[in-house]
Design a protein around this motif. Structure first.
Motif, PDB file in Angstrom:
ATOM      1  N   SER A   1       0.856  -1.181   0.000  1.00  0.00           N
ATOM      2  CA  SER A   1       0.000   0.000   0.000  1.00  0.00           C
ATOM      3  C   SER A   1       0.895   1.235   0.000  1.00  0.00           C
ATOM      4  O   SER A   1       2.111   1.132   0.184  1.00  0.00           O
ATOM      5  CB  SER A   1      -0.945  -0.007   1.206  1.00  0.00           C
TER       6      SER A   1
ATOM      7  N   MET B   1       0.438   5.713  -7.905  1.00  0.00           N
ATOM      8  CA  MET B   1      -0.647   4.756  -7.647  1.00  0.00           C
ATOM      9  C   MET B   1      -0.596   3.568  -8.600  1.00  0.00           C
ATOM     10  O   MET B   1      -1.125   2.492  -8.301  1.00  0.00           O
ATOM     11  CB  MET B   1      -1.999   5.475  -7.714  1.00  0.00           C
TER      12      MET B   1
ATOM     13  N   LEU C   1       0.806  -0.237  -7.553  1.00  0.00           N
ATOM     14  CA  LEU C   1       0.078  -1.416  -7.057  1.00  0.00           C
ATOM     15  C   LEU C   1      -0.264  -2.377  -8.204  1.00  0.00           C
ATOM     16  O   LEU C   1      -0.145  -3.600  -8.055  1.00  0.00           O
ATOM     17  CB  LEU C   1      -1.186  -1.013  -6.290  1.00  0.00           C
ATOM     18  N   LEU C   2      -0.666  -1.822  -9.346  1.00  0.00           N
ATOM     19  CA  LEU C   2      -0.887  -2.682 -10.520  1.00  0.00           C
ATOM     20  C   LEU C   2       0.428  -3.292 -10.976  1.00  0.00           C
ATOM     21  O   LEU C   2       0.499  -4.465 -11.332  1.00  0.00           O
ATOM     22  CB  LEU C   2      -1.539  -1.872 -11.656  1.00  0.00           C
TER      23      LEU C   2
ATOM     24  N   ASN D   1       1.096  -6.282  -8.901  1.00  0.00           N
ATOM     25  CA  ASN D   1       0.276  -7.430  -9.317  1.00  0.00           C
ATOM     26  C   ASN D   1       0.824  -8.048 -10.591  1.00  0.00           C
ATOM     27  O   ASN D   1       0.890  -9.270 -10.730  1.00  0.00           O
ATOM     28  CB  ASN D   1      -1.177  -6.994  -9.559  1.00  0.00           C
TER      29      ASN D   1
ATOM     30  N   VAL E   1       2.368 -11.839 -11.777  1.00  0.00           N
ATOM     31  CA  VAL E   1       1.849 -12.611 -12.911  1.00  0.00           C
ATOM     32  C   VAL E   1       2.967 -12.909 -13.906  1.00  0.00           C
ATOM     33  O   VAL E   1       3.104 -14.042 -14.387  1.00  0.00           O
ATOM     34  CB  VAL E   1       0.715 -11.832 -13.627  1.00  0.00           C
TER      35      VAL E   1
ATOM     36  N   SER F   1      -9.631   3.436  -1.934  1.00  0.00           N
ATOM     37  CA  SER F   1      -8.397   3.051  -2.621  1.00  0.00           C
ATOM     38  C   SER F   1      -7.356   2.568  -1.633  1.00  0.00           C
ATOM     39  O   SER F   1      -7.557   2.627  -0.410  1.00  0.00           O
ATOM     40  CB  SER F   1      -7.825   4.222  -3.426  1.00  0.00           C
ATOM     41  N   ASN F   2      -6.262   2.093  -2.173  1.00  0.00           N
ATOM     42  CA  ASN F   2      -5.027   1.798  -1.452  1.00  0.00           C
ATOM     43  C   ASN F   2      -5.107   0.546  -0.568  1.00  0.00           C
ATOM     44  O   ASN F   2      -4.382  -0.407  -0.794  1.00  0.00           O
ATOM     45  CB  ASN F   2      -4.594   3.024  -0.622  1.00  0.00           C
ATOM     46  N   THR F   3      -5.968   0.578   0.461  1.00  0.00           N
ATOM     47  CA  THR F   3      -6.088  -0.579   1.346  1.00  0.00           C
ATOM     48  C   THR F   3      -7.437  -1.271   1.180  1.00  0.00           C
ATOM     49  O   THR F   3      -7.773  -2.189   1.929  1.00  0.00           O
ATOM     50  CB  THR F   3      -5.926  -0.153   2.817  1.00  0.00           C
TER      51      THR F   3
ATOM     52  N   PHE G   1      -7.591  -6.926 -17.944  1.00  0.00           N
ATOM     53  CA  PHE G   1      -7.319  -7.652 -16.701  1.00  0.00           C
ATOM     54  C   PHE G   1      -8.602  -8.231 -16.114  1.00  0.00           C
ATOM     55  O   PHE G   1      -9.692  -7.696 -16.325  1.00  0.00           O
ATOM     56  CB  PHE G   1      -6.689  -6.695 -15.680  1.00  0.00           C
TER      57      PHE G   1
ATOM     58  N   ASP H   1      -5.009 -12.534 -15.856  1.00  0.00           N
ATOM     59  CA  ASP H   1      -5.624 -12.822 -14.561  1.00  0.00           C
ATOM     60  C   ASP H   1      -4.679 -12.324 -13.467  1.00  0.00           C
ATOM     61  O   ASP H   1      -3.617 -12.889 -13.247  1.00  0.00           O
ATOM     62  CB  ASP H   1      -5.865 -14.329 -14.431  1.00  0.00           C
ATOM     63  N   LEU H   2      -5.082 -11.248 -12.800  1.00  0.00           N
ATOM     64  CA  LEU H   2      -4.203 -10.628 -11.795  1.00  0.00           C
ATOM     65  C   LEU H   2      -4.247 -11.352 -10.455  1.00  0.00           C
ATOM     66  O   LEU H   2      -3.343 -11.179  -9.636  1.00  0.00           O
ATOM     67  CB  LEU H   2      -4.604  -9.171 -11.580  1.00  0.00           C
TER      68      LEU H   2
ATOM     69  N   THR I   1      -6.879  -7.612  -5.956  1.00  0.00           N
ATOM     70  CA  THR I   1      -6.117  -6.972  -7.038  1.00  0.00           C
ATOM     71  C   THR I   1      -6.957  -5.914  -7.771  1.00  0.00           C
ATOM     72  O   THR I   1      -6.443  -5.225  -8.655  1.00  0.00           O
ATOM     73  CB  THR I   1      -5.558  -8.007  -8.037  1.00  0.00           C
TER      74      THR I   1
ATOM     75  N   ARG J   1      -7.655  -3.312  -6.368  1.00  0.00           N
ATOM     76  CA  ARG J   1      -7.027  -2.051  -5.932  1.00  0.00           C
ATOM     77  C   ARG J   1      -6.138  -1.467  -7.018  1.00  0.00           C
ATOM     78  O   ARG J   1      -6.205  -0.279  -7.323  1.00  0.00           O
ATOM     79  CB  ARG J   1      -6.184  -2.300  -4.665  1.00  0.00           C
ATOM     80  N   GLY J   2      -5.287  -2.309  -7.578  1.00  0.00           N
ATOM     81  CA  GLY J   2      -4.339  -1.839  -8.587  1.00  0.00           C
ATOM     82  C   GLY J   2      -5.022  -1.308  -9.831  1.00  0.00           C
ATOM     83  O   GLY J   2      -4.681  -0.230 -10.325  1.00  0.00           O
ATOM     84  N   VAL J   3      -5.996  -2.052 -10.341  1.00  0.00           N
ATOM     85  CA  VAL J   3      -6.650  -1.606 -11.581  1.00  0.00           C
ATOM     86  C   VAL J   3      -7.527  -0.377 -11.349  1.00  0.00           C
ATOM     87  O   VAL J   3      -7.661   0.464 -12.239  1.00  0.00           O
ATOM     88  CB  VAL J   3      -7.438  -2.740 -12.281  1.00  0.00           C
TER      89      VAL J   3
ATOM     90  N   MET K   1      -6.856   1.950  -9.037  1.00  0.00           N
ATOM     91  CA  MET K   1      -5.929   3.066  -8.812  1.00  0.00           C
ATOM     92  C   MET K   1      -5.240   3.490 -10.105  1.00  0.00           C
ATOM     93  O   MET K   1      -4.759   4.629 -10.224  1.00  0.00           O
ATOM     94  CB  MET K   1      -4.910   2.705  -7.738  1.00  0.00           C
TER      95      MET K   1
END
Lengths: 214, 214
Positions: free
Chosen positions: A105, A191, A194-195, A198, A202, B109-111, B152, B179-180, B185, B187-189, B191
């Motif tokens: 995070s 930001m 984080l992606l 992930n 992968v 977001s984030n967490t 994703f 496939d994340l 996951t 969160r990442g997409v 953000m």
């Protein structure tokens, strides 16, 4: 050129070594004047490489790279000292990551960013956020990847960004540099990490990057 | 197949129209049973298109697309009703965006993420986050872009993700689906949408997407 690299981790070492190989003089800065990693690095890189405190490296550099962990960057830059960074381009490669749990995070995000925090705290330094969206091996050698990919710059000063674009293109070999806008656009690239994390799981390798396709 | 599309905006209309063109029966759901945009859309799309409340559309669909604004998605899904979505795949295309200022920000977001919030609130629905990282014209027609790009999926249920991968590949024409991992996951997409917004301003068009290069 004389360049200060703040941080002794893998990012600082990789960028520092690349700059030395390009013929520049590089001082690696750390909290302690005689950090063992910085000493080893400087010895391995030869006469153009040196080490010192954050303040020594910031004072030495005509350009400064922030390669410290994002969670301690502000503290490291305070030690570097506003006077030593005044009027200089600071290339901020850091991400404000909290690695304390498996799910990464950010310590600042969404309505603010580390890039903005640094620019606010050091208003007389020309902060340019860049290179924080890929692994350090790709940062200094994007041709390791099978295709052209993109790197971003965010910052308030147009000339400072032009300097960074020159470094990215002419020194590091980037063929595509995207100017996202002012320093508030640091939010998006920070930001993104984080992606990135992930995707790193992968892809099973940190050697990848993104390319914008239109 | 009978498909419920929640939301009458451009995303719901674009996905709904694509599904009708593919031969499916689509009910567009909205807060009101007789939303003017839903009525116009159904009239334009012909006999396989219909409209109703969120609950009507969720009940009708064997698969459900959440195409509501992220800021109101949880409320819309509550209206759709847990019983009407029980055991079904819910493809969540939304982003928890606060558009109230020029600088977009996220309401979660984030967490945590909207994808996770939806899965927690509807534990008997198979939530798969997908398609939220590009403009809706690209969602249903990725070949509009000059090169292959990536989409994703995030979700806890392997079979539900396999269903969504089939829809993305066989119905919408995606050649690369990543496939994340589980629903965290999202969160990442989610953000990523801030960087997307910055890129949208640079590219001067919403018609772009990213490609992962290794």
């Amino acid at each position: 050129m004389n360049i200060g690299v703040l941080g002794t981790g893998i990012v600082g070492q990789t960028i520092g070594s690349k700059l030395v190989q390009l013929g520049h003089h590089v001082m690696m800065g750390s909290r302690d004047a005689a950090n063992p990693k910085a000493i080893r690095w400087a010895k391995a890189e030869g006469p153009r490489a040196s080490f010192g405190t954050f303040a020594n490296a910031a004072s030495f550099g005509e350009i400064i790279f922030n390669c410290t962990l994002g969670s301690v960057s502000l503290d490291a830059l305070r030690q570097a000292g506003a006077a030593n960074m005044k009027g200089k381009v600071l290339i901020d490669t850091s991400n404000p990551l909290d690695y304390s749990t498996d799910a990464w995070s950010l310590t600042v995000s969404n309505t603010d960013s580390l890039g903005e925090q640094i620019q606010r705290e050091f208003p007389n330094t020309l902060v340019v956020k860049s290179l924080n969206t890929m692994n350090c091996n790709i940062m200094v050698d994007p041709r390791k990847l099978s295709e052209k990919t993109d790197v971003f710059v965010s910052g308030n000063d147009v000339e400072a960004k032009a300097t960074v674009v020159m470094i990215l293109r002419d020194w590091f070999g980037w063929r595509s540099v995207i100017d996202l806008g002012d320093i508030t656009t640091s939010r998006g690239v920070e930001m993104f990490v984080l992606l990135w994390h992930n995707l790193r799981n992968v892809v099973s390798s940190p050697r990848f990057n993104i390319r914008i396709v239109s």
